[in-house]
Design a protein around this motif. Structure first.
Motif, mmCIF file in Angstrom:
data_model
loop_
_atom_site.group_PDB
_atom_site.id
_atom_site.type_symbol
_atom_site.label_atom_id
_atom_site.label_comp_id
_atom_site.label_asym_id
_atom_site.label_seq_id
_atom_site.Cartn_x
_atom_site.Cartn_y
_atom_site.Cartn_z
ATOM 1 N N PHE A 99 -6.800 -14.674 -3.723
ATOM 2 C CA PHE A 99 -6.899 -13.213 -3.788
ATOM 3 C C PHE A 99 -7.114 -12.773 -5.239
ATOM 4 C CE2 PHE A 99 -4.569 -13.395 0.322
ATOM 5 C CZ PHE A 99 -5.400 -12.572 1.069
ATOM 6 N N PHE A 100 -6.353 -13.351 -6.140
ATOM 7 C CA PHE A 100 -6.472 -13.016 -7.563
ATOM 8 C C PHE A 100 -7.794 -13.541 -8.130
ATOM 9 C CE2 PHE A 100 -1.987 -12.833 -6.641
ATOM 10 C CZ PHE A 100 -1.542 -11.727 -7.356
ATOM 11 N N ASP A 101 -8.182 -14.750 -7.721
ATOM 12 C CA ASP A 101 -9.422 -15.340 -8.219
ATOM 13 C C ASP A 101 -10.632 -14.484 -7.853
ATOM 14 O OD1 ASP A 101 -7.967 -17.464 -9.275
ATOM 15 O OD2 ASP A 101 -8.255 -18.709 -7.495
ATOM 16 N N LEU A 102 -10.646 -13.973 -6.637
ATOM 17 C CA LEU A 102 -11.755 -13.117 -6.220
ATOM 18 C C LEU A 102 -11.779 -11.818 -7.013
ATOM 19 C CD1 LEU A 102 -11.631 -13.692 -2.356
ATOM 20 C CD2 LEU A 102 -13.452 -14.413 -3.920
ATOM 21 N N ALA A 103 -10.613 -11.250 -7.266
ATOM 22 C CA ALA A 103 -10.552 -10.022 -8.070
ATOM 23 C C ALA A 103 -11.010 -10.293 -9.501
ATOM 24 C CB ALA A 103 -9.137 -9.455 -8.047
ATOM 25 N N LEU A 104 -10.598 -11.424 -10.048
ATOM 26 C CA LEU A 104 -11.026 -11.796 -11.404
ATOM 27 C C LEU A 104 -12.540 -11.937 -11.474
ATOM 28 C CD1 LEU A 104 -8.241 -14.373 -12.258
ATOM 29 C CD2 LEU A 104 -8.967 -12.520 -13.785
ATOM 30 N N GLY A 124 9.610 -11.251 2.274
ATOM 31 C CA GLY A 124 10.001 -10.671 0.988
ATOM 32 C C GLY A 124 9.130 -11.166 -0.151
ATOM 33 N N LEU A 125 8.842 -12.459 -0.169
ATOM 34 C CA LEU A 125 7.998 -13.019 -1.216
ATOM 35 C C LEU A 125 6.571 -12.496 -1.090
ATOM 36 C CD1 LEU A 125 7.621 -14.861 -3.628
ATOM 37 C CD2 LEU A 125 7.411 -16.802 -2.049
ATOM 38 N N ALA A 126 6.084 -12.348 0.129
ATOM 39 C CA ALA A 126 4.740 -11.802 0.343
ATOM 40 C C ALA A 126 4.636 -10.388 -0.215
ATOM 41 C CB ALA A 126 4.405 -11.810 1.831
ATOM 42 N N ARG A 127 5.670 -9.582 -0.008
ATOM 43 C CA ARG A 127 5.651 -8.217 -0.533
ATOM 44 C C ARG A 127 5.642 -8.218 -2.061
ATOM 45 N NH1 ARG A 127 7.937 -7.383 4.413
ATOM 46 N NH2 ARG A 127 7.146 -5.564 5.517
ATOM 47 N N ARG A 128 6.378 -9.135 -2.677
ATOM 48 C CA ARG A 128 6.384 -9.215 -4.138
ATOM 49 C C ARG A 128 5.011 -9.621 -4.674
ATOM 50 N NH1 ARG A 128 11.476 -11.321 -3.029
ATOM 51 N NH2 ARG A 128 10.945 -13.483 -3.537
ATOM 52 N N ILE A 129 4.379 -10.578 -3.998
ATOM 53 C CA ILE A 129 3.045 -11.009 -4.441
ATOM 54 C C ILE A 129 2.034 -9.882 -4.258
ATOM 55 C CG2 ILE A 129 1.137 -12.591 -3.923
ATOM 56 C CD1 ILE A 129 3.325 -14.728 -3.337
ATOM 57 N N GLN A 130 2.123 -9.160 -3.143
ATOM 58 C CA GLN A 130 1.203 -8.044 -2.928
ATOM 59 C C GLN A 130 1.421 -6.953 -3.979
ATOM 60 O OE1 GLN A 130 1.363 -5.727 0.809
ATOM 61 N NE2 GLN A 130 -0.872 -5.931 0.886
ATOM 62 N N LEU A 131 2.669 -6.714 -4.347
ATOM 63 C CA LEU A 131 2.958 -5.727 -5.386
ATOM 64 C C LEU A 131 2.377 -6.161 -6.736
ATOM 65 C CD1 LEU A 131 4.417 -3.071 -6.071
ATOM 66 C CD2 LEU A 131 6.448 -4.440 -6.562
ATOM 67 N N ILE A 132 2.491 -7.436 -7.054
ATOM 68 C CA ILE A 132 1.891 -7.956 -8.294
ATOM 69 C C ILE A 132 0.377 -7.770 -8.248
ATOM 70 C CG2 ILE A 132 1.406 -10.073 -9.600
ATOM 71 C CD1 ILE A 132 4.260 -11.011 -8.785
ATOM 72 N N TYR A 133 -0.211 -8.063 -7.112
ATOM 73 C CA TYR A 133 -1.663 -7.913 -6.943
ATOM 74 C C TYR A 133 -2.085 -6.458 -7.131
ATOM 75 C CZ TYR A 133 -6.232 -8.260 -4.607
ATOM 76 O OH TYR A 133 -7.566 -8.209 -4.292
ATOM 77 N N ASP A 134 -1.350 -5.541 -6.498
ATOM 78 C CA ASP A 134 -1.643 -4.113 -6.654
ATOM 79 C C ASP A 134 -1.566 -3.693 -8.123
ATOM 80 O OD1 ASP A 134 -1.897 -3.842 -3.890
ATOM 81 O OD2 ASP A 134 0.123 -3.012 -3.620
#
Length: 197
Positions: free
Chosen positions: A100-105, A158-168
């Motif tokens: 997800f991050f790689d595609l955004a980068l 919970g971890l998924a929500r934290r990763i999504q928040l970092i992504y946002d």
């Protein structure tokens, strides 16, 4: 929303190598909305730049609002397909998450650091829960949860929500700073969370 299926005239236009009016409207709207924002672009500009008559807008979509929904649905389908294609050969769940991050980068500079198009749309329509925006975020969260469960994470949701928040936050920071650095940092933070899990 009105259907985008048209009669024989658009089909003959497609046979001549020219996309149907509904597709030209969607392609033009996608370019203009992504570059300038949805509310900043009037329907007259979409019609002028697509070379499509107003009657075709109404027969294809019914209104600008319906074209906006079609645009967001198109983004959702495109982004899911890009992620699925990028992860097709990746088996490690952590690497699939970091994609997800790689595609955004990879795409942020080409898109002029416009940030998250779903967040941009939600900002422009603060009083509406735009269904394609909600669906895309739900898909991403569900995908993260599924991948974290595959890693046997003790608190996958919970971890998924934290990763999504970092992504946002990484997307927002990239837009504000006009650089990929927040995305790189976000990827690093997500990787740290995955290693610690």
């Amino acid at each position: 929303m009105a259907t985008t299926t048209e009669s024989a005239a658009p089909a003959s236009a497609e046979r001549r190598g020219k996309p149907a009016p509904a597709q030209r409207l969607l392609d033009t709207a996608t370019t203009l909305f992504a570059r300038h924002g949805i509310r900043a672009i009037g329907i007259d500009r979409v019609l002028a730049e697509s070379g499509v008559a107003r009657a075709s807008l109404y027969s294809s979509y019914g209104s600008k609002d319906a074209l906006v929904i079609a645009y967001l649905e198109h983004l959702d389908r495109r982004d899911r397909a890009r992620w699925n294609e990028a992860t097709a050969e990746i088996t490690d769940p952590a690497d699939r998450i970091l994609t997800f991050f790689d595609l955004a980068l990879a795409s942020a500079p080409d898109r002029g650091f416009r940030g998250c198009q779903y967040a941009n749309a939600a900002t422009e329509f603060p009083d509406e829960a735009l269904a394609p925006v909600v669906a895309h975020r739900r898909w991403m969260l569900d995908t993260l949860i599924e991948l974290l469960r595959a890693r046997r994470a003790p608190d996958a949701a919970g971890l998924a929500r934290r990763i999504q928040l970092i992504y946002d936050g990484a997307l927002a920071g990239s837009k504000l700073e006009h650089t990929v650095e927040p995305l790189r940092l976000g990827r690093s933070l997500a990787a740290d969370l995955l290693r610690a899990d």
